[in-house]
Design a protein around this motif. Structure first.
Motif, short mmCIF file in Angstrom:
data_model
loop_
_atom_site.label_atom_id
_atom_site.label_comp_id
_atom_site.label_asym_id
_atom_site.label_seq_id
_atom_site.Cartn_x
_atom_site.Cartn_y
_atom_site.Cartn_z
N GLN A 132 1.17 -1.42 0.07
CA GLN A 132 -0.05 0.23 0.27
C GLN A 132 0.73 1.14 -0.55
O GLN A 132 0.71 2.47 -0.52
N HIS A 133 2.18 1.32 0.78
CA HIS A 133 3.38 2.55 0.79
C HIS A 133 3.28 2.35 -1.02
O HIS A 133 3.38 4.24 -1.55
N ILE A 134 3.77 1.13 -1.07
CA ILE A 134 4.38 1.26 -2.42
C ILE A 134 3.68 2.20 -3.70
O ILE A 134 3.73 2.76 -4.64
N GLU A 135 1.71 2.18 -3.42
CA GLU A 135 1.08 1.79 -4.40
C GLU A 135 0.70 3.85 -3.78
O GLU A 135 0.84 4.35 -4.79
N THR A 136 1.06 4.40 -2.71
CA THR A 136 0.00 5.29 -2.41
C THR A 136 1.69 6.62 -3.61
O THR A 136 0.89 7.74 -3.84
N SER A 137 3.14 5.79 -3.03
CA SER A 137 3.99 7.19 -3.55
C SER A 137 3.85 7.16 -4.95
O SER A 137 4.30 7.68 -5.74
N LYS A 139 1.57 7.20 -6.92
CA LYS A 139 0.34 7.78 -7.07
C LYS A 139 0.98 9.39 -7.19
O LYS A 139 0.23 9.72 -7.97
N GLN A 140 1.28 9.81 -5.81
CA GLN A 140 2.29 11.04 -5.58
C GLN A 140 2.94 11.57 -6.58
O GLN A 140 2.67 12.16 -7.04
N LEU A 141 4.14 10.09 -7.52
CA LEU A 141 4.21 11.67 -8.16
C LEU A 141 4.05 10.65 -9.29
O LEU A 141 4.31 12.38 -10.09
N GLU A 142 3.19 10.05 -10.03
CA GLU A 142 1.95 10.90 -11.17
C GLU A 142 1.47 11.68 -10.89
O GLU A 142 1.11 12.28 -12.07
N SER A 143 0.82 12.28 -9.39
CA SER A 143 0.60 13.63 -9.46
C SER A 143 1.28 15.16 -9.69
O SER A 143 1.03 15.53 -9.93
N CYS A 144 2.55 14.52 -9.08
CA CYS A 144 3.66 15.72 -9.56
C CYS A 144 4.31 15.95 -10.85
O CYS A 144 3.69 16.35 -11.12
N LYS A 145 3.48 14.77 -11.72
CA LYS A 145 3.78 14.33 -13.30
C LYS A 145 3.38 15.32 -13.75
O LYS A 145 3.89 16.12 -14.75
N ARG A 146 1.64 15.24 -13.89
CA ARG A 146 0.92 15.79 -14.19
C ARG A 146 1.00 16.90 -13.55
O ARG A 146 1.08 18.06 -15.02
N TYR A 197 8.56 17.11 -9.40
CA TYR A 197 8.76 16.10 -9.38
C TYR A 197 10.23 15.12 -9.72
O TYR A 197 10.10 14.35 -9.05
N SER A 198 10.81 16.17 -9.46
CA SER A 198 12.26 14.98 -9.72
C SER A 198 13.14 15.36 -8.76
O SER A 198 13.21 14.39 -8.56
N SER A 199 12.58 15.76 -7.56
CA SER A 199 13.00 15.47 -5.87
C SER A 199 11.96 13.99 -5.21
O SER A 199 12.13 12.94 -5.23
N TYR A 200 10.69 14.66 -6.44
CA TYR A 200 9.94 12.97 -5.26
C TYR A 200 9.98 12.52 -6.84
O TYR A 200 10.05 10.72 -5.78
N LEU A 201 10.19 12.24 -7.64
CA LEU A 201 11.09 11.00 -8.42
C LEU A 201 12.18 10.37 -8.30
O LEU A 201 11.65 9.14 -8.15
N GLN A 202 13.06 11.10 -7.57
CA GLN A 202 14.38 10.64 -6.79
C GLN A 202 13.79 9.73 -5.56
O GLN A 202 14.08 8.77 -5.11
N LYS A 203 13.01 10.05 -4.52
CA LYS A 203 12.28 9.56 -3.44
C LYS A 203 11.61 8.16 -3.95
O LYS A 203 11.66 7.10 -2.73
#
Length: 605
Positions: A132-137, A139-146, A197-203
């Motif tokens: 569930q944690h990786i799925e939530t992360s 989704k947040q990455l997809e949100s930053c990307k959009r 987006y770049s920072s969250y992608l790394q995370k």
């Protein structure tokens, strides 16, 4: 798009693996439960089998009656009793199997099942939480990307709008400046979105790496270890399942060896000899029947071996019985040429002879007394049987006298203890019981003298073997000597029963010899405060025993005790817990280890 598809594929594959593992581990738990149920049913079968074997052994145990006591004299009866006892011990080993299956397998598996279910639940909870944690992360990455994509498009449109406004000469300078500022603002928003987006992608990449290479493998490893532990535990239980049976095989073998030895101890010749001794009457065989000539007017001559009446018997008063016919002899030598009148005279004489009929009645009454309650002196029995009964009665009375004397000695010692220590009791309270025991001993000694007198009479009347041979010679050479018949007058009691002497019930020879008493009678240790029995070994309680009766002691399973007196054949062993606590426990409830100097270091169960 390719990266997104690959990530989604990995997540779906991982999810499928979790579902497969969940199904497999659940099946493993169900298998443990099924094996536990199997062991439980096997334990119940052993318990029921042991119960049925014990009931069978108890059903055929000899009852406390005279019939069984008579049967115990024969080796095949004693062998059967030994077989029943060994069978009872054999049933006890099946009870041990049931108990060990319950304690060593069922109890352990029940506890392990609870731990296994809790461990499995924890591991899958951690796995679902990580997923569930990786799925939530993601989704947040997809949100930053959009959001970054949207801001970039807005910045491009603002820049194009500014360029058109700047190129148009009809637009005021203020509008151009406003369009330039809007373009710069959009550009700044796009830059910020790009940085986010770049920072969250790394995370996300770091979390994804930890998820697939650290967290999930760790959870899978724990599940694997859990599964291996479950399988190993099942293997241990299966080994214990066979070891439980193997542990009792030596004792079962001893039980079977006991049955075999009991069967081999049967002695047919000894049993048949015992039958002869039991039913030997002691009667002398009848003499030869003399020829009687009926042609001379029924004149019969007297003979010492004849079964007819002598002249002397005819001259005796009518109050006394005449000589009687041997009750088992039938005259088969009837001649058809005999004269009718002498024969009828003989038959009439026989039917009218009261004493002769009394001989048959005495036999019939003797049998009825033998089946029922006979006279006190056993006069209804044949001489040999009467002698055995009298001897047995004397032995029984002597045992009773010895018991009373032991009890008297014990009470005397207890009285001495009370005299020395008045706080323990009143010495005068023992005197009534001592007086009662003294009267009982006098009565028993009188009974012994009475039965010894009867026994002396029987032994005087019984012929020895040399007498029998001598008489057999006299039968051939002397025909004029008077020989007493087995149904003679002097052995006919008023009720028709067999006696050695007329009125032998009232004539008792008093034995002047005193009844032997034990110089050192056994004394009950309950009243012996001065001497303490030494220990002769140790024992371990195999089963718990609650000693409610007086003289017994309660023990718990596995308790170690000292043995101070071994089993005397009554099924009880005397043990001691400490200096103040001692008593009797059933021998079958303990495992006894005698010391080296105590009867050859014999160990038994």
């Amino acid at each position: 798009m390719m990266e997104k598809a690959e990530t989604l594929f990995k997540e779906q594959q991982l999810k499928d693996q979790f579902e497969n593992l969940e199904k497999h581990t659940q099946w493993g738990i169900e298998f443990v439960e099924k094996y536990s149920k199997f062991v439980k049913e096997r334990s119940e079968i052993e318990t029921n089998y042991a119960k049925q074997i014990r009931n069978l052994s108890k059903k055929y145990q000899p009852k406390k009656n005279s019939r069984e006591e008579e049967e115990s004299k024969y080796t095949f009866c004693r062998s059967f009793l030994t077989t029943l006892n060994e069978l009872n011990d054999y049933a006890g080993q099946h009870e041990v199997i049931a108990e060990n299956l319950t304690s060593q397998i069922l109890t352990e598996l029940s506890r392990y099942l609870q731990e296994l279910k809790a461990e499995r639940k924890l591991h899958f909870h951690d796995g679902r939480k990580a997923q569930q944690h990786i799925e939530t992360s993601w989704k947040q990455l997809e949100s930053c990307k959009r959001r970054f994509e949207r801001d970039c498009k807005e910045a491009d449109r603002a820049q194009q709008y500014f360029e058109r406004m700047d190129a148009d000469i009809n637009v005021t300078k203020a509008d151009v400046e406003k369009a330039r500022q809007q373009a710069q603002m959009r550009q700044q928003m796009a830059t910020d979105s790009k940085n986010d987006y770049s920072s969250y992608l790394q995370k996300f990449n770091q979390e994804q790496n930890d998820h697939y290479y650290t967290i999930i493998p760790s959870i899978f490893q724990k599940l694997q270890d859990m599964e291996e532990t479950r399988i190993e535990r099942i293997a241990v239980c299966m080994k214990t399942f066979s070891d439980v049976d193997r542990q009792v095989l030596p004792i079962v073998g001893k039980c079977l060896d006991g049955m075999t030895k009991a069967a081999e101890s049967i002695e047919p010749k000894a049993d048949s000899k015992q039958v002869v001794e039991s039913y030997k009457s002691g009667f002398e065989p009848p003499g030869d029947v003399e020829f009687e000539d009926y042609g001379q007017a029924m004149k019969r001559t007297a003979s010492d071996t004849s079964l007819t009446n002598s002249k002397e018997s005819k001259e005796k008063p009518s109050g006394k019985s005449k000589g009687k016919l041997w009750p088992f002899i039938k005259n088969k030598n009837k001649s058809p040429n005999q004269h009718k009148e002498p024969l009828s005279h003989r038959l009439n004489d026989f039917m009218a002879s009261k004493p002769k009929m009394q001989c048959l009645r005495s036999l019939r009454r003797g049998l009825s007394l033998k089946l029922g309650s006979g006279p006190e002196d056993f006069s209804h029995l044949p001489p040999e049987q009467r002698r055995k009964k009298l001897q047995g009665k004397i032995d029984e009375l002597n045992k009773d006298i010895q018991k009373e004397m032991d009890q008297r000695d014990a009470l005397t010692k207890m009285k001495d203890v009370y005299v020395k220590n008045p706080q323990m009791g009143d010495p005068a309270s023992v005197d009534p019981r001592l007086s009662e025991i003294g009267q009982t001993i006098e009565k028993l000694q009188f009974e012994v003298q009475k039965f010894e007198g009867w026994l002396a009479e029987v032994e005087e009347r019984m012929p020895s073997k040399s007498d029998s041979h001598r008489r057999s010679g006299l039968f051939e050479t002397q025909n004029n000597t008077a020989v007493s018949n087995n149904c003679a007058q002097d052995r006919e009691s008023p009720d028709g029963s067999y006696t050695e002497e007329q009125n032998s019930e009232t004539q008792v020879k008093v034995n002047t010899h005193p009844v032997p008493t034990s110089s050192t009678p056994e004394f009950d240790d309950e009243f012996d405060d001065e001497e303490t029995l030494p220990t002769i070994g140790t024992c371990k309680a195999l089963y718990p025993f609650e000693g409610h009766n007086e003289g017994t002691i309660s023990v718990t399973e596995g308790e170690l005790l000292f043995v101070i007196e071994e089993d005397k054949g009554d099924g009880w062993t005397r043990v001691r817990r400490n200096e103040d606590e001692e008593g009797y426990v059933p021998t079958s409830y303990v495992e006894v280890f005698l010391e080296t100097n105590a009867k050859g270091a014999m160990t038994y169960i």
